[in-house]
Design an enzyme around this catalytic site. Structure first.
Site, PDB file in Angstrom:
ATOM      1  N   GLU A  10     -11.889   0.450  -2.696  1.00 24.28           N
ATOM      2  CA  GLU A  10     -10.994   1.014  -1.679  1.00 24.28           C
ATOM      3  C   GLU A  10      -9.867   1.771  -2.361  1.00 24.28           C
ATOM      4  O   GLU A  10      -9.803   1.872  -3.580  1.00 24.28           O
ATOM      5  CB  GLU A  10     -10.419  -0.098  -0.790  1.00 24.28           C
ATOM      6  CG  GLU A  10      -9.616  -1.133  -1.534  1.00 24.28           C
ATOM      7  CD  GLU A  10      -9.244  -2.335  -0.671  1.00 24.28           C
ATOM      8  OE1 GLU A  10      -9.613  -2.359   0.510  1.00 24.28           O
ATOM      9  OE2 GLU A  10      -8.592  -3.247  -1.203  1.00 24.28           O
ATOM     10  N   ASP A  44       0.812  -1.218   0.000  1.00 22.50           N
ATOM     11  CA  ASP A  44       0.000   0.000   0.000  1.00 22.50           C
ATOM     12  C   ASP A  44       0.848   1.272   0.000  1.00 22.50           C
ATOM     13  O   ASP A  44       0.677   2.153   0.851  1.00 22.50           O
ATOM     14  CB  ASP A  44      -0.921   0.023   1.221  1.00 22.50           C
ATOM     15  CG  ASP A  44      -1.592  -1.319   1.483  1.00 22.50           C
ATOM     16  OD1 ASP A  44      -2.096  -1.919   0.528  1.00 22.50           O
ATOM     17  OD2 ASP A  44      -1.592  -1.757   2.648  1.00 22.50           O
TER      18      ASP A  44
END
Length: 370
Positions: free
Chosen positions: A264, A57
């Site tokens: 997301e 991420d």
């Protein structure tokens, strides 16, 4: 953070901006929305940037003329895998920097540990960072004592940390995947939200519900959130709003449109007066993008930036550095495909003459063979 969960309970998670507009006067609606042919897809092969830690991420920024990367920190916690991502039990953050692309990467050590966050209980997922007036802010999600995701903030005088967390999360925040965008007028906006394990589907009428509530397949999909930050950078100036993502006909993307709708990992960049919202489609594992005229949207879907990668999750960031644009992402190549042990990578973004983004396929080995 991109995670291992699926909205429809289907555990078939496939593996797995910003734009350089040639003409500033070119209209967003002129950008193509048709899928690119396989001949137009760029096949890339990148080595992990970090090999002594598992990282995921990645949020990349340019601070002090260097590239700084703020990833989550994967490790094996011994928690069994489940749909809600409980095995992604991250407990701290490291910050990394490099002076040049391909240059030496510096690990600035532990920037923040969950034990030093008074309100947090576990699962420090995908973070982001921002700078204002020489001070640095680390935004991060974590579950509180009630196992509800909130978004916290920590501060430092150094982009590499260490960071000191505020004693409480940001009021009126929830869910996961905070991303902070600084506009050209020096206003800052916080984007956030993630479905399934990210709990976005449990927030109804500003109240957390214990049961999941999803719209019907034909109804408008759940949306990412946006709120302007106050000048203090640690509180919201307004109640979070929904962000509309529209199809080519101006209709909101629906819940059943898995290939295109938000799941997301919202990220925003501005180029030639246009705003680019990129995000993960989650259970179909694309990094997609949409374009709008305001940081609030609405945004019109335009295509796929990154096809699914090895590891069943997809989460990214996009940054300009020394005149070029780069995509930061992760996959599980270093761990042999383990979904919860990922590694961050980067590759240059390429653009078509009309300013649309060339789709990238990173599911290739070093010799270019899938």
């Amino acid at each position: 953070m991109a995670k291992f969960y699926l909205k429809f309970g289907i555990l078939t998670m496939g593996v797995l901006g910003i734009i350089s507009c040639k003409n500033e006067q070119e209209k967003v609606e002129d950008f193509p929305v048709e899928p690119q042919s396989e001949a137009e897809v760029l096949n890339v092969s990148s080595e992990p940037l970090i090999t002594d830690n598992f990282t995921a991420d990645p949020s990349a920024h340019v601070f002090q003329d260097k590239l700084y990367i703020y990833p989550s920190h994967d490790y094996y916690s011994g928690i069994p895998e489940d749909d809600l991502g409980s095995h992604f039990n991250m407990r701290d953050y490291h910050v990394y920097s490099m002076d040049s692309v391909g240059g030496k990467i510096t690990d600035h050590g532990v920037a923040l540990d969950v034990k030093d966050v008074k309100w947090a209980k576990r699962q420090m997922w995908a973070p982001d960072a921002a700078e204002k007036d020489g001070k640095y802010y680390l935004y991060f999600p974590a579950k509180d004592k009630d196992d509800i995701f909130r978004i916290g903030v920590a501060t430092s005088d150094n982009p590499g940390g260490p960071f000191v967390a505020l004693p409480e999360p940001i009021e009126n925040t929830f869910s996961i995947d905070p991303a902070v965008f600084k506009d050209s007028d020096n206003e800052y906006y916080l984007y956030f939200g993630g479905i399934w394990g990210g709990q976005l589907q449990r927030w109804q009428n500003d109240t957390f519900e214990m049961e999941d509530a999803y719209p019907a397949d034909t109804a408008s999909a759940l949306k990412p959130k946006i709120a302007k930050l106050n000048s203090d950078m640690v509180s919201l100036a307004e109640t979070p709003r929904d962000i509309q993502i529209l199809d080519e006909n101006g209709k909101e993307l629906t819940t059943g449109d898995n290939e295109r709708r938000f799941f997301e990992a919202a990220w925003v960049h501005k180029m030639n007066g246009k705003y680019y919202l990129s995000y993960s489609t989650g259970d179909t594992h694309n990094i997609a993008y949409a374009v709008g005229d305001s940081p609030y949207g609405p945004f019109t879907y335009k295509g796929v930036i990154l096809k699914p990668v090895l590891g069943w999750t997809n989460h990214h960031s996009i940054v300009e550095f020394k005149g070029k644009w780069y995509l930061f992402y992760h996959d599980s190549s270093l761990s042999g495909g383990k979904t919860y042990l990922r590694s961050i990578k980067m590759t240059e973004l390429k653009f078509n003459d009309d300013g649309s983004i060339r789709t990238i396929d990173a599911m290739v080995s070093n010799d270019g063979i899938k």
